[in-house]
Design an enzyme around this catalytic site. Structure first.
Site, short mmCIF file in Angstrom:
data_model
loop_
_atom_site.label_atom_id
_atom_site.label_comp_id
_atom_site.label_asym_id
_atom_site.label_seq_id
_atom_site.Cartn_x
_atom_site.Cartn_y
_atom_site.Cartn_z
N HIS A 149 0.74 -1.27 0.00
CA HIS A 149 0.00 0.00 0.00
C HIS A 149 0.77 1.33 0.00
O HIS A 149 0.14 2.37 -0.02
CB HIS A 149 -1.00 0.01 1.16
CG HIS A 149 -0.40 -0.10 2.53
ND1 HIS A 149 -1.16 -0.08 3.68
CD2 HIS A 149 0.89 -0.24 2.93
CE1 HIS A 149 -0.37 -0.20 4.73
NE2 HIS A 149 0.87 -0.31 4.30
N HIS A 150 2.10 1.31 0.06
CA HIS A 150 2.81 2.60 0.11
C HIS A 150 3.27 3.12 -1.26
O HIS A 150 3.60 4.29 -1.38
CB HIS A 150 4.05 2.53 1.02
CG HIS A 150 3.74 2.21 2.45
ND1 HIS A 150 2.88 2.97 3.21
CD2 HIS A 150 4.18 1.21 3.26
CE1 HIS A 150 2.81 2.45 4.44
NE2 HIS A 150 3.58 1.38 4.49
N ALA A 151 3.35 2.25 -2.27
CA ALA A 151 3.94 2.66 -3.55
C ALA A 151 3.17 3.81 -4.18
O ALA A 151 1.94 3.84 -4.18
CB ALA A 151 3.99 1.48 -4.51
#
Ligand code: TV1
Ligand code: CA
Ligand code: ZN
Length: 332
Positions: A149-151
């Site tokens: 979820h951080h990209a």
């Protein structure tokens, strides 16, 4: 906990690609793609394969890069390797959030051997799992290798090089007018939040210091999505009781306000007690109650993995939750 009489069981499509076990971000790196294979072995061991459609997906896809990401594909045409990262491409890594992965400093997003293949693999599978739902071939689709979820569109962040969640959500939005994203990873799902102006969003954990430092209560969506995001800051060491009380209170409101037609849930297991990076005190049962809650909404649901750094806990949690989705209560 018996399934209710007369309510047909959900049709579940479970995706697993054994090649995940071969990806390695580095000996001492916290993120271990192989944990997904351990979870899978347990899921099979508990005979859950007999209850679901199992797709040993070997599919690798560049879709993700075409649809959304520029980073690895356009910058490096997928050819990024540790050798090139330390030589010719060294000067370009920084702007893409990558690191050559020198031993001196711990880097969140090293260029490791096979990084591109790993991303193709789990993002392709998340999109494929999403397609199971849009084509009406399953009620629930599971990809524990996803949930990264951080990209960002053009940069890697926090162990995440490609945002399979956004890609799969785009696939769902082709069919379902409103997709609810729920994120129970201990870290804030910043990469999904910035890209989902039209969707509902819920995340747990905020503390100005804890990675990625975003996710305050005041972030409630932008433009046409204003009022459709909610972040729930929680305290360190939170236990099952207060956690689930808050979860229900917020989710009841979200469900009414958002009226979602499908759900994407990121089930990061680093919110469970004893995680190497996480600081919550949830039990596996407590973590699983969130999944149970969402399942009872009877909406098409995409279940993704996420963080989780104490591997035995990750495998146990995802197996337990895979059981719940299949109306089976697994015990030790
Ligand atoms: C290499 C080797 C990298 C050991 C990183 C913990 C390591 C961490 C490592 C680590 C680690 C973070 C930051 C760094 C602020 C940055 C999959 C100065 C023992 C979804 C990502 C957390 C979580 C990133 C990903 C965080 C997810 N914490 N050991 N790195 N910079 N980065 O704090 O949400 O779970 O810890
Ligand atoms: Ca979260
Ligand atoms: Zn996390």
């Amino acid at each position: 906990n018996e399934p209710l009489q007369g309510i047909p069981k959900a049709k579940i499509a479970y995706f697993f690609n054994p090649s995940v076990a071969s990806f390695d971000l580095g000996d001492d790196h916290a993120m271990k793609p192989a944990r997904v294979a351990i979870a899978d072995a347990l899921i099979e061991g508990y005979a859950l394969y007999r209850k679901m459609g199992v797709f040993a997906s070997l599919w690798h896809s560049d879709w993700g890069y075409c649809l959304f990401h520029r980073m690895l594909k356009l910058a490096f045409n997928g050819n990024v390797t540790p050798e090139l990262a330390t030589s010719a491409w060294g000067p370009y890594l920084d702007q893409f959030g990558l690191d050559a992965g020198n031993d001196e400093e711990k880097s969140d997003c090293p260029v490791f051997n096979g990084v591109y293949k790993w991303c193709q693999h789990f993002s392709g599978v998340s999109v494929e799992a999403g397609r199971m739902l849009t084509e009406g071939n399953a009620d629930i689709a599971i990809n524990y290798a996803g949930g990264i979820h951080h990209a960002r569109r053009s940069s890697a962040s926090g162990f995440c090089y490609i945002n399979d969640i956004v890609l799969a959500t785009l696939e769902l939005l082709r069919m379902f007018p409103r997709v609810l994203y729920v994120d129970i990873d201990v870290h804030h799902g910043d990469g999904v939040q910035v890209l989902t102006e039209h969707d509902c969003y819920e995340s747990t954990y905020f503390n100005g210091k804890f990675f990625p430092t975003t996710g305050s209560k005041r972030e409630t969506g932008l433009r046409q999505g204003e009022g459709f995001s909610v972040n729930i800051p929680l305290d360190d060491h939170i236990r099952d009781g207060p956690y689930f009380e808050t979860f229900c209170e917020v989710m009841d409101l979200v469900m009414t306000h958002c009226q979602p037609s499908a759900i994407v849930v990121q089930t990061g297991a680093d919110s469970i007690a004893g995680d190497k990076l996480g600081t919550f005190n949830l039990s596996i049962r407590g973590h699983g109650r969130c999944i149970e809650y969402l399942k009872t909404r009877n909406l098409p649901m995409l279940v993704l993995g996420g963080g989780g750094y104490t591997i035995a806990n990750v495998a146990r949690a995802w197996t337990y939750e895979c059981g719940l989705l299949n109306d089976a209560i697994l015990t030790d």
